[in-house]
Design an enzyme around this catalytic site. Structure first.
Site, PDB file in Angstrom:
ATOM      1  N   SER A  91      32.950 -30.253  48.110  1.00 48.62           N
ATOM      2  CA  SER A  91      32.215 -29.902  49.318  1.00 48.62           C
ATOM      3  C   SER A  91      32.543 -28.485  49.780  1.00 48.62           C
ATOM      4  CB  SER A  91      32.485 -30.939  50.407  1.00 48.62           C
ATOM      5  OG  SER A  91      31.617 -30.773  51.503  1.00 48.62           O
ATOM      6  N   ASP A 232      27.198 -25.517  52.988  1.00 49.99           N
ATOM      7  CA  ASP A 232      28.448 -25.385  52.248  1.00 49.99           C
ATOM      8  C   ASP A 232      28.139 -25.524  50.761  1.00 49.99           C
ATOM      9  OD1 ASP A 232      27.762 -28.042  52.386  1.00 49.99           O
ATOM     10  OD2 ASP A 232      29.809 -28.773  52.605  1.00 49.99           O
ATOM     11  N   ASP A 234      28.139 -27.869  48.537  1.00 56.78           N
ATOM     12  CA  ASP A 234      27.351 -28.979  47.997  1.00 56.78           C
ATOM     13  C   ASP A 234      26.203 -29.387  48.912  1.00 56.78           C
ATOM     14  OD1 ASP A 234      28.952 -30.096  49.993  1.00 56.78           O
ATOM     15  OD2 ASP A 234      29.120 -32.022  48.954  1.00 56.78           O
ATOM     16  N   ASP A 236      25.936 -30.758  51.833  1.00 53.70           N
ATOM     17  CA  ASP A 236      25.908 -31.891  52.747  1.00 53.70           C
ATOM     18  C   ASP A 236      26.038 -31.422  54.198  1.00 53.70           C
ATOM     19  OD1 ASP A 236      28.602 -31.192  52.573  1.00 53.70           O
ATOM     20  OD2 ASP A 236      29.320 -33.262  52.494  1.00 53.70           O
TER      21      ASP A 236
END
Length: 444
Positions: A91, A232, A234, A236
């Protein structure tokens, strides 16, 4: 092994191919079909390969998504009819880290009970390998991002016209391209910063905040854009910069999304480190706030219950349960763009929340042993304060405001949050708690 957001840590130390193999075997043991995806980190291929081998060794089949965002991994479990999903991602952590996050068919991350079962299975070595002629098979499925884009476009194409909205979008070399493509298809003018995937995150750190988004903050007013958005690594998380280039704190975005979602009698779930602003905004709209431990899985567990319309975290994770139980930064990007098109400049919407009545201070302190430090801090807090809440970390409501001290679930940090309605009270309480926490360094 599992923190608040799965497993994360330095590659080669905490996160290894051997660990990925074992997690794959533990998930594949009770599965028929498992989705595997990865973010853009350089270690992703090795770890995703190991996960896939582990799943297939136990007889389950694997659908490989390739390099995609975490929200796409979470949604793809249901799209493909899989029993579980495994995302190889850290992440917002540094490029040297990686991790594993597990997903259910309804888009919710594995909860504490499910991850406990995985750990127990590994500890007992209660995993059976398939026979030589019953090993699972792997197939590639690269349609995930396109399906995600199509879904977002169909969800927002009936919204107020987005043709007049201009967005500057900082992807930070991550996997957030779905957001840009969907906004473009909806008629939004999009200017992209650092859209090339690069798992080293050379343009900025993976975590988007007021410090790391300096380029976006300059770009938005320079392009006369209506809003700046950022993901960010990834995707999410979704954070924002208003039309003047001012970074919008997560508490304000949480209050804005909650106000838009809630109606009388409905509930919103937020973690215990959330500003009182959110509670006041929701209650003024006739709704109710429920507090959870920090971590999107805890928010997801809460909003999965009847009567909940929205949940989110000030870190930038937003969940609309009627849409998905995963924090979907792509959906949040569409929603915030829609709010700007419908209700006007983001800066004015933020001012209308009345957030000037609150002063929040946050700090992260690094410790070699965060758990030992928390033990010392807990002893000192209990000795000095009454009515200590330990649902997640240490929270205390005082006459002047409230404070929370808790260990990060993914990093060697102890996080401090302090809030009061008066800035002086906030500063005094903050200095008091920071001094108390710093005192734990002598034993941590």
């Amino acid at each position: 092994m599992f923190g608040t957001s799965g497993i994360r840590g330095p590659v080669g130390r905490t996160v290894t191919a051997d660990l990925a193999l074992r997690i794959g075997r533990a998930v594949g043991h009770d599965a028929r079909l498992v989705v595997v995806g990865q973010d853009a980190r350089l270690s992703g291929d090795v770890l995703a390969d190991a996960v896939s081998v582990g799943v297939r060794e136990c007889g389950a089949d694997v659908v490989r998504l390739g390099v995609v965002s975490t929200p796409t991994v979470a949604r793809a479990v249901g799209w493909t009819g899989a029993d579980a999903g495994i995302g190889v991602t850290a992440s917002h952590n540094p490029a040297s880290d990686n991790g594993l996050k597990l997903w259910t068919p309804n888009g919710r991350a594995f909860d504490k009970e499910q991850t406990r079962d995985i750990v127990h299975r590994l500890n007992r070595n209660d995993i059976s390998s398939a026979a030589w002629d019953e090993l699972g098979r792997e197939r590639a499925w690269h349609d995930g991002p396109a399906r995600h884009v199509d879904h977002l476009v169909s969800s927002f194409e009936s919204a107020d016209s987005l043709d007049d909205v201009a967005v500057a979008f900082d992807l930070g070399n991550g996997t957030g391209r779905v957001s840009v493509d969907a906004l473009y298809e909806l008629g939004v003018t999009v200017n992209t910063l650092d859209g090339q995937q690069d798992g080293r995150f050379p343009a900025r750190k993976s975590e988007p905040n007021g410090t790391t988004l300096s380029a976006l903050r300059r770009t938005v007013p320079a392009l006369d854009a209506d809003i700046g958005l950022a993901h960010d690594g990834d995707a999410d998380r979704l954070v924002a910069v208003d039309e003047t280039g001012e970074y919008v704190s997560g508490d304000y975005l949480l209050a804005l999304f909650a106000r838009d979602a809630v109606t009388s009698g409905q509930s919103v779930a937020v973690p215990i480190d959330t500003s009182l602003l959110v509670q006041d905004v929701v209650e003024n709209a006739g709704g109710r706030v429920t507090y959870t431990p920090v971590g999107d899985v805890h928010v997801a567990e809460a909003v999965e219950r009847p009567g909940y319309i929205f949940g989110g975290e000030p870190s930038g994770a937003w969940i609309w349960p009627d849409e998905t139980l995963a924090p979907d930064g792509h959906y949040a990007a569409m929603k915030l763009t829609e709010l700007v098109a419908r209700d006007g400049p983001l800066s004015e919407q933020i001012r209308s929340l009345g957030g000037d009545a609150y002063t929040t201070r946050r700090l992260s302190l690094s410790f070699d042993n965060k758990h030992k430090a928390m033990d010392r801090i807990a002893r000192d807090v209990h000795a000095q304060y009454d009515n200590v809440d330990t649902i997640d970390g240490i929270r205390v409501d005082t006459d002047d405001g409230w404070f929370l001290v808790r260990a990060s679930g993914t990093e060697p940090l102890v996080r401090i949050t302090v809030e009061a309605r008066d800035p002086v009270d906030a500063d005094n309480l903050f200095e008091e708690i920071r001094s108390l926490a710093e005192g734990a360094r002598v034993v941590a």
